[in-house]
Design a protein around this motif. Structure first.
Motif, short mmCIF file in Angstrom:
data_model
loop_
_atom_site.label_atom_id
_atom_site.label_comp_id
_atom_site.label_asym_id
_atom_site.label_seq_id
_atom_site.Cartn_x
_atom_site.Cartn_y
_atom_site.Cartn_z
N VAL A 3 81.86 -40.93 14.08
CA VAL A 3 81.89 -39.92 15.15
C VAL A 3 80.93 -38.78 14.82
O VAL A 3 80.15 -38.33 15.68
N MET A 24 83.91 -35.16 20.30
CA MET A 24 84.14 -35.77 18.99
C MET A 24 85.55 -36.35 18.88
O MET A 24 86.26 -36.11 17.92
N CYS A 26 74.44 -28.55 12.46
CA CYS A 26 73.34 -29.00 13.32
C CYS A 26 72.18 -28.01 13.35
O CYS A 26 71.07 -28.39 13.76
N ARG A 60 79.06 -46.36 19.54
CA ARG A 60 77.90 -45.55 19.13
C ARG A 60 76.62 -46.01 19.82
O ARG A 60 75.90 -45.20 20.42
N THR A 115 76.69 -45.29 23.58
CA THR A 115 76.57 -43.85 23.87
C THR A 115 75.13 -43.39 23.75
O THR A 115 74.60 -42.68 24.64
N PHE A 147 79.96 -27.75 21.21
CA PHE A 147 80.91 -28.40 20.31
C PHE A 147 82.31 -27.89 20.60
O PHE A 147 82.53 -26.68 20.69
N ASN A 173 79.98 -32.10 23.18
CA ASN A 173 80.42 -33.00 22.12
C ASN A 173 81.90 -32.75 21.83
O ASN A 173 82.26 -31.77 21.17
N CYS A 224 87.08 -32.30 15.42
CA CYS A 224 86.38 -31.07 15.05
C CYS A 224 87.30 -29.86 15.18
O CYS A 224 87.60 -29.41 16.29
N SER A 233 90.17 -34.67 19.25
CA SER A 233 88.91 -34.23 18.64
C SER A 233 89.11 -34.14 17.14
O SER A 233 90.15 -33.66 16.68
N THR A 235 77.22 -40.05 15.07
CA THR A 235 76.82 -40.23 16.45
C THR A 235 76.57 -38.88 17.13
O THR A 235 75.60 -38.71 17.88
N THR A 236 77.44 -37.92 16.85
CA THR A 236 77.29 -36.58 17.44
C THR A 236 75.98 -35.94 17.02
O THR A 236 75.23 -35.41 17.85
#
Length: 356
Positions: free
Chosen positions: A22, A10, A64, A324, A327, A43, A8, A54, A52, A25-26
């Protein structure tokens, strides 16, 4: 057997893309990957550009952890020189606690001069810093305390309340092609992590051979070297959809090259992407990635897994620019129509729900 991972990044494609979309979706991709039996959700960590959103892989892991129960959660990678080591070892220990022991650590030294400048870190020191912070992480996560004297970091004896003595080190994956780093991987039995890139199978085989040489020079057995590879994968029956995915892969390649430059051309956080000096035509990007109908993806992955024999396949399935719904649909097709035909290669931890 090869374990399976979801990478991911992002990325933020443009100003019409919402950072919240984003994130949503992740999280949905991670939950879906767990249902399909993926072993690890990875990640990224990047700073100050739209490459990114993130800045902290450990924050995403903690987020998560509450939304998953089986899939392991990994950093791909922690850019170690950007971190205060005594803070990092606490955060890694706490993330592992939140994830009930599912933490996997991917380590790296960073590669973007723009980031080094803004963190006020001399880029020439990055490998030395990486090695010292690696020492500190190992000490803190295996012993429950840190006491360290190095060139760049000095930490007086310090106990970690969230890491009782005797717990083992999380699995380590290391992104580097520096001989001293691969030699350390060989001594510890850790997994080198390499990106497949956009040049196709032959350069990937050559890159693996270089890693094997460094592994053997570091004292490891060539036949025993684990290897993680990262691959662009997008499953679609539609030619136009496939070409759009190839453009997104091309943008990723352009960004990767551009981000190695110290003086970035940007509009706000958005990096200006320029064609590569030796940029191949779009059809070459389509051919070099795993993009197309399920049966095509199966055959291409069989060929690559046979040639490279990785211990881990990390799938980048949502590069910036792919919507989204597209993906998630691609990931669903991959789980239902590709993965079952790779059973001779993949070792999957099927969830109870899917198995039922």
């Amino acid at each position: 057997m090869t374990t399976l991972g979801l990478f991911n990044l992002m990325g933020l494609h443009d100003r019409n893309t919402s950072p919240m979309s984003v994130l949503r979706t992740t999280v949905d991709m991670v939950a879906m990957a767990e249902d399909f039996g993926f072993d690890i959700a990875w990640f990224a960590e990047h700073h100050f550009t739209n490459h990114s959103i993130c800045p902290s892989a450990l924050m995403m892991i903690s987020h998560c952890a509450a939304r998953t129960s089986r899939v392991r959660l990994g950093t791909a990678v922690l850019a170690l020189p950007f971190h205060n080591p005594i803070r990092l070892v606490q955060e890694a220990a706490f993330a592992d606690l939140l994830a009930s022991g599912r933490l996997v650590l991917g380590l790296g030294a960073g590669y973007q001069p723009y980031e080094f400048d803004r963190f006020d870190i001399e880029e020439s020191t990055k490998i030395d810093r990486m090695m010292e912070i690696w020492d500190i992480l190992e000490q803190g996560l295996t012993k429950g305390y840190v006491a360290y004297e190095g060139r760049h970091y000095r930490i007086p004896p310090t106990e970690l309340s969230m890491r009782p003595f005797g717990l083992s080190m999380p699995d380590l994956y290391v992104a580097s092609r520096r001989p001293e780093v691969i030699a350390r991987c060989a001594r510890g039995g850790h997994t080198p992590f390499m990106s497949f890139g956009h040049r196709g199978l032959a350069p990937a085989v050559a890159a693996k051979e270089k890693l094997l040489t460094m592994w053997a020079d570091g004292g490891g057995e060539r036949s025993a070297m684990p290897l993680a590879i990262q691959r662009f994968i997008y499953v679609t029956e539609e030619r136009d959809d496939a070409l759009h995915a190839a453009r997104c892969v091309r943008d990723f390649a352009r960004a990767w090259v551009t981000l190695h430059e110290r003086n970035l051309e940007k509009e706000g956080p958005f990096v200006r992407l320029m064609p590569l000096n030796d940029e191949p035509p779009l059809d070459d990007f389509l051919e070099s990635a795993v993009i197309g109908p399920p049966e095509y993806c199966v055959e291409k992955l069989r060929e690559e897994l046979s040639a490279l024999r990785p211990s881990h396949l990390c799938c980048l399935m949502g590069p910036a620019g792919i919507g989204r719904s597209e993906t998630l649909a691609s990931l669903e097709r991959f789980g239902f129509e590709v993965v079952p035909h790779l059973s001779e290669w993949l070792s999957l931890g099927q969830s109870d729900d899917l198995a039922a």
